[in-house]
Design a protein around this motif. Structure first.
Motif, PDB file in Angstrom:
ATOM      1  N   GLU A 171      34.364  -9.007  41.700  1.00  0.00           N
ATOM      2  CA  GLU A 171      34.353  -8.718  40.265  1.00  0.00           C
ATOM      3  C   GLU A 171      34.075 -10.003  39.499  1.00  0.00           C
ATOM      4  OE1 GLU A 171      37.731  -6.338  38.804  1.00  0.00           O
ATOM      5  OE2 GLU A 171      38.290  -6.159  40.908  1.00  0.00           O
ATOM      6  N   TYR A 172      33.369  -9.849  38.390  1.00  0.00           N
ATOM      7  CA  TYR A 172      33.066 -10.966  37.504  1.00  0.00           C
ATOM      8  C   TYR A 172      33.659 -10.636  36.142  1.00  0.00           C
ATOM      9  CZ  TYR A 172      29.737 -11.993  41.187  1.00  0.00           C
ATOM     10  OH  TYR A 172      29.174 -12.270  42.403  1.00  0.00           O
ATOM     11  N   TRP A 173      34.569 -11.470  35.675  1.00  0.00           N
ATOM     12  CA  TRP A 173      35.218 -11.255  34.384  1.00  0.00           C
ATOM     13  C   TRP A 173      34.807 -12.348  33.427  1.00  0.00           C
ATOM     14  CZ3 TRP A 173      41.098  -9.910  35.192  1.00  0.00           C
ATOM     15  CH2 TRP A 173      41.218  -8.754  35.975  1.00  0.00           C
TER      16      TRP A 173
ATOM     17  N   GLY B 218      27.307  -3.511  40.443  1.00  0.00           N
ATOM     18  CA  GLY B 218      26.921  -3.167  39.076  1.00  0.00           C
ATOM     19  C   GLY B 218      25.860  -4.102  38.528  1.00  0.00           C
ATOM     20  N   TYR B 219      25.987  -5.384  38.840  1.00  0.00           N
ATOM     21  CA  TYR B 219      25.002  -6.370  38.380  1.00  0.00           C
ATOM     22  C   TYR B 219      23.641  -6.090  39.009  1.00  0.00           C
ATOM     23  CZ  TYR B 219      22.778 -10.842  37.446  1.00  0.00           C
ATOM     24  OH  TYR B 219      21.920 -11.814  37.025  1.00  0.00           O
ATOM     25  N   ARG B 220      23.617  -5.839  40.319  1.00  0.00           N
ATOM     26  CA  ARG B 220      22.349  -5.524  40.998  1.00  0.00           C
ATOM     27  C   ARG B 220      21.719  -4.266  40.412  1.00  0.00           C
ATOM     28  NH1 ARG B 220      25.403  -6.885  45.870  1.00  0.00           N
ATOM     29  NH2 ARG B 220      24.686  -8.909  46.586  1.00  0.00           N
ATOM     30  N   ARG B 221      22.556  -3.239  40.176  1.00  0.00           N
ATOM     31  CA  ARG B 221      22.067  -1.972  39.620  1.00  0.00           C
ATOM     32  C   ARG B 221      21.423  -2.206  38.250  1.00  0.00           C
ATOM     33  NH1 ARG B 221      26.746   0.893  38.875  1.00  0.00           N
ATOM     34  NH2 ARG B 221      26.965   0.951  41.121  1.00  0.00           N
ATOM     35  N   GLU B 222      22.084  -2.996  37.402  1.00  0.00           N
ATOM     36  CA  GLU B 222      21.557  -3.270  36.063  1.00  0.00           C
ATOM     37  C   GLU B 222      20.245  -4.052  36.136  1.00  0.00           C
ATOM     38  OE1 GLU B 222      21.112  -3.472  31.947  1.00  0.00           O
ATOM     39  OE2 GLU B 222      22.278  -2.130  33.222  1.00  0.00           O
ATOM     40  N   MET B 223      20.157  -5.010  37.026  1.00  0.00           N
ATOM     41  CA  MET B 223      18.928  -5.805  37.156  1.00  0.00           C
ATOM     42  C   MET B 223      17.776  -4.942  37.669  1.00  0.00           C
ATOM     43  SD  MET B 223      19.496  -8.756  35.916  1.00  0.00           S
ATOM     44  CE  MET B 223      20.552  -7.904  34.749  1.00  0.00           C
TER      45      MET B 223
ATOM     46  N   VAL C 260      16.820  -9.132  42.196  1.00  0.00           N
ATOM     47  CA  VAL C 260      17.947 -10.047  42.402  1.00  0.00           C
ATOM     48  C   VAL C 260      17.939 -10.478  43.858  1.00  0.00           C
ATOM     49  CG1 VAL C 260      20.451 -10.280  42.369  1.00  0.00           C
ATOM     50  CG2 VAL C 260      19.303  -8.900  40.643  1.00  0.00           C
ATOM     51  N   VAL C 261      17.957 -11.760  44.086  1.00  0.00           N
ATOM     52  CA  VAL C 261      17.985 -12.292  45.443  1.00  0.00           C
ATOM     53  C   VAL C 261      19.372 -12.825  45.736  1.00  0.00           C
ATOM     54  CG1 VAL C 261      17.019 -13.988  47.009  1.00  0.00           C
ATOM     55  CG2 VAL C 261      15.570 -12.925  45.293  1.00  0.00           C
ATOM     56  N   GLY C 262      19.978 -12.314  46.799  1.00  0.00           N
ATOM     57  CA  GLY C 262      21.234 -12.786  47.366  1.00  0.00           C
ATOM     58  C   GLY C 262      22.282 -13.352  46.447  1.00  0.00           C
ATOM     59  N   LEU C 263      23.104 -12.496  45.886  1.00  0.00           N
ATOM     60  CA  LEU C 263      24.245 -12.992  45.136  1.00  0.00           C
ATOM     61  C   LEU C 263      25.260 -13.623  46.081  1.00  0.00           C
ATOM     62  CD1 LEU C 263      24.916 -10.145  42.555  1.00  0.00           C
ATOM     63  CD2 LEU C 263      24.006 -12.415  42.116  1.00  0.00           C
ATOM     64  N   GLY C 264      25.197 -13.245  47.360  1.00  0.00           N
ATOM     65  CA  GLY C 264      26.069 -13.852  48.344  1.00  0.00           C
ATOM     66  C   GLY C 264      27.517 -13.415  48.282  1.00  0.00           C
ATOM     67  N   ARG C 265      27.784 -12.310  47.652  1.00  0.00           N
ATOM     68  CA  ARG C 265      29.158 -11.817  47.560  1.00  0.00           C
ATOM     69  C   ARG C 265      29.177 -10.326  47.894  1.00  0.00           C
ATOM     70  NH1 ARG C 265      32.072 -15.912  45.900  1.00  0.00           N
ATOM     71  NH2 ARG C 265      31.255 -17.341  44.371  1.00  0.00           N
ATOM     72  N   SER C 266      30.342  -9.833  48.269  1.00  0.00           N
ATOM     73  CA  SER C 266      30.459  -8.420  48.611  1.00  0.00           C
ATOM     74  C   SER C 266      30.395  -7.568  47.345  1.00  0.00           C
ATOM     75  CB  SER C 266      31.784  -8.159  49.343  1.00  0.00           C
ATOM     76  OG  SER C 266      32.852  -8.116  48.427  1.00  0.00           O
TER      77      SER C 266
END
Length: 83
Positions: free
Chosen positions: A51-53, A29-34, A41-47
């Motif tokens: 989830e981010y709360w 979702g974060y990548r989609r929004e960016m 967005v370069v490599g968040l490094g997570r699957s």
């Protein structure tokens, strides 16, 4: 700042202690929004299942940010709240 949330806790336990997060998203979702905003967005490094709360103002004067992987807390941080 000490949080009652610790790595390894189940996300249901987080909800029981803190209630619903004020905001939440996933890596996907974060990548989609960016991308929508035209920001690369370069490599968040997570699957994509990560989830981010966010709990704003919890504890007072701070925000609690929680990273959940595989249904369990992976990271917790409580930086000063943004004004």
């Amino acid at each position: 700042m000490t949080s009652p949330i610790t790595p390894g806790m189940a996300k249901r336990d987080v909800r029981r202690l803190l209630g619903r997060p004020h905001a939440k998203t996933t890596s996907r979702g974060y990548r989609r929004e960016m991308r929508r905003r035209g920001t690369h967005v370069v490599g968040l490094g997570r699957s994509s299942r990560t989830e981010y709360w966010l709990y704003s103002g919890l504890p007072e004067g701070h925000d609690t940010q929680i990273v959940i992987e595989g249904g369990r807390v992976a990271e917790v941080s409580t930086p000063p709240a943004r004004r």
